[in-house]
Every structure is written in C-alpha cells, then in structure tokens.
Design an enzyme around this catalytic site. Structure first.
Site, PDB file in Angstrom:
ATOM      1  N   ARG A  88       0.824  -1.222   0.000  1.00  0.00           N
ATOM      2  CA  ARG A  88       0.000   0.000   0.000  1.00  0.00           C
ATOM      3  C   ARG A  88       0.858   1.272   0.000  1.00  0.00           C
ATOM      4  O   ARG A  88       0.495   2.298   0.597  1.00  0.00           O
ATOM      5  CB  ARG A  88      -0.978   0.032   1.184  1.00  0.00           C
ATOM      6  CG  ARG A  88      -1.967  -1.095   1.203  1.00  0.00           C
ATOM      7  CD  ARG A  88      -2.893  -1.129  -0.016  1.00  0.00           C
ATOM      8  NE  ARG A  88      -3.654  -2.364   0.015  1.00  0.00           N
ATOM      9  CZ  ARG A  88      -3.275  -3.492  -0.642  1.00  0.00           C
ATOM     10  NH1 ARG A  88      -2.197  -3.498  -1.410  1.00  0.00           N
ATOM     11  NH2 ARG A  88      -4.009  -4.578  -0.553  1.00  0.00           N
TER      12      ARG A  88
ATOM     13  N   SER B  36     -10.552   0.658   3.674  1.00  0.00           N
ATOM     14  CA  SER B  36      -9.806   0.337   4.896  1.00  0.00           C
ATOM     15  C   SER B  36      -9.088   1.583   5.396  1.00  0.00           C
ATOM     16  O   SER B  36      -8.352   2.227   4.644  1.00  0.00           O
ATOM     17  CB  SER B  36      -8.775  -0.753   4.618  1.00  0.00           C
ATOM     18  OG  SER B  36      -9.437  -1.959   4.338  1.00  0.00           O
TER      19      SER B  36
ATOM     20  N   GLU C  29      -3.876   3.828   6.412  1.00  0.00           N
ATOM     21  CA  GLU C  29      -3.731   3.630   4.960  1.00  0.00           C
ATOM     22  C   GLU C  29      -4.274   4.875   4.244  1.00  0.00           C
ATOM     23  O   GLU C  29      -3.787   5.260   3.192  1.00  0.00           O
ATOM     24  CB  GLU C  29      -4.517   2.383   4.531  1.00  0.00           C
ATOM     25  CG  GLU C  29      -4.435   2.100   3.044  1.00  0.00           C
ATOM     26  CD  GLU C  29      -5.130   0.804   2.654  1.00  0.00           C
ATOM     27  OE1 GLU C  29      -5.033  -0.197   3.391  1.00  0.00           O
ATOM     28  OE2 GLU C  29      -5.787   0.809   1.597  1.00  0.00           O
TER      29      GLU C  29
HETATM   30  C1  LIG Z   1     -15.508   0.926  -0.723  1.00  0.00           C
HETATM   31  C2  LIG Z   1     -14.023   1.010  -0.920  1.00  0.00           C
HETATM   32  C3  LIG Z   1     -13.293  -0.150  -1.148  1.00  0.00           C
HETATM   33  C4  LIG Z   1     -11.909  -0.095  -1.321  1.00  0.00           C
HETATM   34  N1  LIG Z   1     -11.231  -1.260  -1.551  1.00  0.00           N
HETATM   35  C5  LIG Z   1      -9.880  -1.216  -1.710  1.00  0.00           C
HETATM   36  C6  LIG Z   1      -9.136  -2.413  -1.937  1.00  0.00           C
HETATM   37  O1  LIG Z   1      -9.682  -3.509  -2.030  1.00  0.00           O
HETATM   38  N2  LIG Z   1      -7.794  -2.306  -2.075  1.00  0.00           N
HETATM   39  C7  LIG Z   1      -7.145  -1.123  -1.990  1.00  0.00           C
HETATM   40  O2  LIG Z   1      -5.913  -1.087  -2.118  1.00  0.00           O
HETATM   41  N3  LIG Z   1      -7.828   0.032  -1.788  1.00  0.00           N
HETATM   42  C8  LIG Z   1      -9.166   0.012  -1.651  1.00  0.00           C
HETATM   43  N4  LIG Z   1      -9.846   1.173  -1.443  1.00  0.00           N
HETATM   44  C9  LIG Z   1      -9.117   2.457  -1.358  1.00  0.00           C
HETATM   45  C10 LIG Z   1      -8.961   3.188  -2.702  1.00  0.00           C
HETATM   46  O3  LIG Z   1     -10.017   2.860  -3.583  1.00  0.00           O
HETATM   47  C11 LIG Z   1      -7.618   2.893  -3.387  1.00  0.00           C
HETATM   48  O4  LIG Z   1      -6.513   3.250  -2.584  1.00  0.00           O
HETATM   49  C12 LIG Z   1      -7.538   3.646  -4.727  1.00  0.00           C
HETATM   50  O5  LIG Z   1      -6.509   3.131  -5.478  1.00  0.00           O
HETATM   51  C13 LIG Z   1      -7.323   5.146  -4.564  1.00  0.00           C
HETATM   52  O6  LIG Z   1      -7.469   5.742  -5.855  1.00  0.00           O
HETATM   53  P1  LIG Z   1      -8.116   7.195  -6.011  1.00  0.00           P
HETATM   54  O7  LIG Z   1      -8.072   7.570  -7.440  1.00  0.00           O
HETATM   55  O8  LIG Z   1      -9.414   7.263  -5.345  1.00  0.00           O
HETATM   56  O9  LIG Z   1      -7.016   8.047  -5.199  1.00  0.00           O
HETATM   57  P2  LIG Z   1      -7.320   9.325  -4.320  1.00  0.00           P
HETATM   58  O10 LIG Z   1      -8.032   8.922  -3.083  1.00  0.00           O
HETATM   59  O11 LIG Z   1      -7.922  10.395  -5.143  1.00  0.00           O
HETATM   60  O12 LIG Z   1      -5.826   9.741  -3.944  1.00  0.00           O
HETATM   61  C14 LIG Z   1      -5.007   8.884  -3.163  1.00  0.00           C
HETATM   62  C15 LIG Z   1      -3.579   9.475  -3.154  1.00  0.00           C
HETATM   63  O13 LIG Z   1      -3.042   9.413  -4.469  1.00  0.00           O
HETATM   64  C16 LIG Z   1      -2.691  10.725  -4.921  1.00  0.00           C
HETATM   65  N5  LIG Z   1      -2.987  10.770  -6.364  1.00  0.00           N
HETATM   66  C17 LIG Z   1      -4.174  10.554  -6.989  1.00  0.00           C
HETATM   67  N6  LIG Z   1      -4.017  10.652  -8.332  1.00  0.00           N
HETATM   68  C18 LIG Z   1      -2.721  10.963  -8.541  1.00  0.00           C
HETATM   69  C19 LIG Z   1      -1.934  11.200  -9.712  1.00  0.00           C
HETATM   70  N7  LIG Z   1      -2.446  11.125 -10.954  1.00  0.00           N
HETATM   71  N8  LIG Z   1      -0.619  11.488  -9.562  1.00  0.00           N
HETATM   72  C20 LIG Z   1      -0.086  11.566  -8.321  1.00  0.00           C
HETATM   73  N9  LIG Z   1      -0.752  11.340  -7.189  1.00  0.00           N
HETATM   74  C21 LIG Z   1      -2.056  11.029  -7.296  1.00  0.00           C
HETATM   75  C22 LIG Z   1      -3.537  11.682  -4.092  1.00  0.00           C
HETATM   76  O14 LIG Z   1      -2.935  12.964  -4.002  1.00  0.00           O
HETATM   77  C23 LIG Z   1      -3.543  10.953  -2.752  1.00  0.00           C
HETATM   78  O15 LIG Z   1      -2.333  11.184  -2.072  1.00  0.00           O
HETATM   79  C24 LIG Z   1     -11.229   1.154  -1.270  1.00  0.00           C
HETATM   80  C25 LIG Z   1     -11.968   2.325  -1.059  1.00  0.00           C
HETATM   81  C26 LIG Z   1     -13.357   2.256  -0.887  1.00  0.00           C
HETATM   82  C27 LIG Z   1     -14.117   3.526  -0.683  1.00  0.00           C
END
Ligand SMILES: Cc1cc2nc3c(=O)[nH]c(=O)nc-3n(C[C@H](O)[C@H](O)[C@H](O)COP(=O)(O)OP(=O)(O)OC[C@H]3O[C@@H](n4cnc5c(N)ncnc54)[C@H](O)[C@@H]3O)c2cc1C
Length: 286
Positions: free
Chosen positions: A161, A209, A278
C-alpha cells in the site's frame, strides 16, 4: 458554464470523495487530458501548492479545505496493443477492469471492485485478493518538475500500500501488462470477488480500509478490542467490517480523526499494536 479545464475558486471537495467529507479547494480545476496537467503544473507550481485528486476514495480531506490548487484528474485515454494496455491516470480502475474482461484479458481481475483511478491506485499500490498494482505494471510515466519521465516498475518503489514516487511526481499514464485468458474464467473470478465484497464490506460513505494490515488485519484488532459501532459525531466504526469508518451523512473530518485517534489508542492499550493509517490526509488539519 466553465470552459475546458477552467480554474475555479472555493469548490467543495466533499463531492469528489467517497467519504463525502471535506472543506473547499482554494483553487480547483478538472484535467481532462495529460496536456492540461502539464500546463497547470507549469502555470501554478511556482505560485501555490498543487494537490492531485483521483476518485477521492482513499483520502480524508480537512474541514478547513485545501490551500492552493486542487487538480481533479479525469484524463481517460486507454489503448491496447500487443501484451500491453496504456491508460491515462484518470481512468477508473473498474472501467479498466471491464475493458480487460471484454477483451478476454487477464491481470486486473483483482482491481475490478476498487473504486479508485489508475493514478491513485499506482500511488497507493492498491491491491486485493492477494494481488496488487505492482504485479501488473510495466512502466509508469510521471511529470517530474517540468519533465515527463518513464519509470520501469522496479523504479517505482512499490511496497505494501505504498509507492516510492516523489511527493511532487504527478502520475500521467502507465503501461499495464495484459495476458490472454478465458472470458468465462475471468467473469467467474470477478463475480466471486464482487460477492465477497457484498458479504464482507459495508456500503455507505467511506474511504475503504482506514488502517494498513499489521501482523494481522487491522480489522481483527479493532474488532477484538470491542470497537465495532464506536461513534464520534457522524462517524462510526462499521459493524460489518471493523476497518471501515462510515460517515452517516453529517460527519466532519474532525469526527473521523478523533475516532481514528481513539481506535489507535485503544488497540495499543489492549494489544500493544500501533496501527498505521492507509488513508491519506489532505489539507489543513490542526
Ligand atoms: C468501498 C471502498 C473499497 C476499497 N477497496 C480497496 C481495496 O480492495 N484495495 C485497496 O488497495 N484500496 C481500496 N480502497 C481504497 C482506494 O479505492 C484505493 O486506494 C484507490 O486506489 C485510490 O485511488 P483514487 O483515485 O481514489 O485516489 P485518491 O483517493 O484520489 O488519492 C489517493 C492518493 O493518491 C494521490 N494521487 C491521486 N491521483 C494521482 C496522480 N495522478 N498522480 C499523483 N498522485 C495522485 C492523491 O494525491 C492521494 O495522495 C477502497 C476504497 C473504498 C471507498
């Protein structure tokens, strides 16, 4: 109407997160194309901090909001060629997973239910069901300063992660490996993962999480410490999955951080285990 990638002031960020929590962005812009990101970075990086947001599914945004420019990454090109899928950072993982499935390609089944963008998933090295982004990535292109740099997977510093991108790197796009697979097998696997989530994960506003796994899943410790259902304001620990904090609709970021502090303190008091978040905190916390 706002023009393509117009910069606006004081936009509410809660609408761009799965937690539905958070104050306003001082400045806000939606990038629809990688060239928007390059331009915004060139124009604003010397003027104010820039924060990039994908699908906002792993962040807690402060009630006071975020200073500087928040760029919502909604870039969406995807191309398949021999053994590789080249996709923009803004592509939702579930869309990418469906595109793989429709072409009978394996490798991203685990990602089909993760509600993030490709960029956020790479930054977090998102994973599930024993697989993670690091297992599938061939290369990642980042904007580093004003330069576009292509990093091979082993140069991305992927760990559990976590990734080793520089804090100022902006992920623009990535080459993800593909492998021929049987469509029925893929559908079965994805359906199994979906069913698992329906059974074990709560619906509602959350960021998935909250804590990373320690030597055991964080949810084990939270549950065993008797914290399921613990509330603070509009935030509570899910009774279905102890590692999920749910916003019942009126939670503030302050409610969530207070709950997180309480969970950490109680788990430490009972088990001597220090849970680590996380989720990523964005903006101005006290
Ligand atoms: C219901 C639910 C289930 C989930 N299940 C999982 C799971 O099974 N496994 C898991 O690992 N995670 C899970 N997650 C967490 C999340 O979905 C993941 O971590 C996902 O990959 C985050 O992507 P995001 O685009 O939403 O990132 P964001 O939340 O928008 O950003 C996360 C971080 O990445 C940075 N970021 C975003 N885009 C960029 C970019 N283009 N360049 C540089 N930095 C960037 C942001 O600044 C921030 O620091 C879950 C979340 C929810 C709500």
């Amino acid at each position: 109407m706002y023009g393509k990638s117009a910069v606006r002031k004081g936009v509410k960020l809660k609408n761009y997160t799965t937690f539905h929590i958070g104050g306003k962005a001082e400045l806000f812009c939606i990038a629809r194309d990688s060239s928007d990101i390059v331009r915004l970075n060139r124009e604003y990086s010397s003027l104010c901090p820039i924060t990039y947001l994908g699908r906002g599914s792993n962040v807690l945004i402060a009630d006071k909001g975020v200073k500087g420019l928040v760029v919502l990454v909604r870039t969406e090109k995807t191309e398949f060629s021999d053994g590789l899928c080249v996709a923009d950072a803004g592509v939702p993982l579930c869309s990418l997973g469906s595109a793989y499935l429709n072409r009978s390609l394996g490798g991203l089944e685990f990602a089909c239910c993760i509600p993030g963008s490709l960029g956020g998933a790479l930054r977090m090295n998102a994973g599930a069901h024993g697989r993670c982004m690091a297992d599938t990535v061939d290369w990642v292109e980042v904007l580093r300063g004003q330069e576009v740099v292509r990093l091979k997977a082993d140069e991305c510093g992927f760990a559990y992660r976590e990734s080793g991108f520089l804090p100022s790197d902006v992920i623009l796009r990535a080459g993800i490996r593909t492998a021929d697979a049987d469509k029925n097998d893929l559908i079965q696997t994805v359906n199994k993962y979906k069913a698992f989530r329906r059974e074990h994960q709560p619906t509602g506003f959350s960021a998935g999480s909250v804590f990373k796994a320690a030597d055991r899943p964080a949810g084990y410790y939270i549950d065993a410490a008797g914290l399921k259902g613990l509330e603070c304001g509009g935030a509570f620990v899910s009774k279905l999955h102890a590692n999920f904090i749910i916003n019942s609709g009126f939670a503030t970021a302050e409610n969530v951080t207070a709950l997180i502090d309480e969970i950490k303190a109680r788990v430490f008091a009972v088990f001597g285990v220090q849970l680590k978040e996380e989720i990523i905190y964005l903006g101005e916390f006290d």
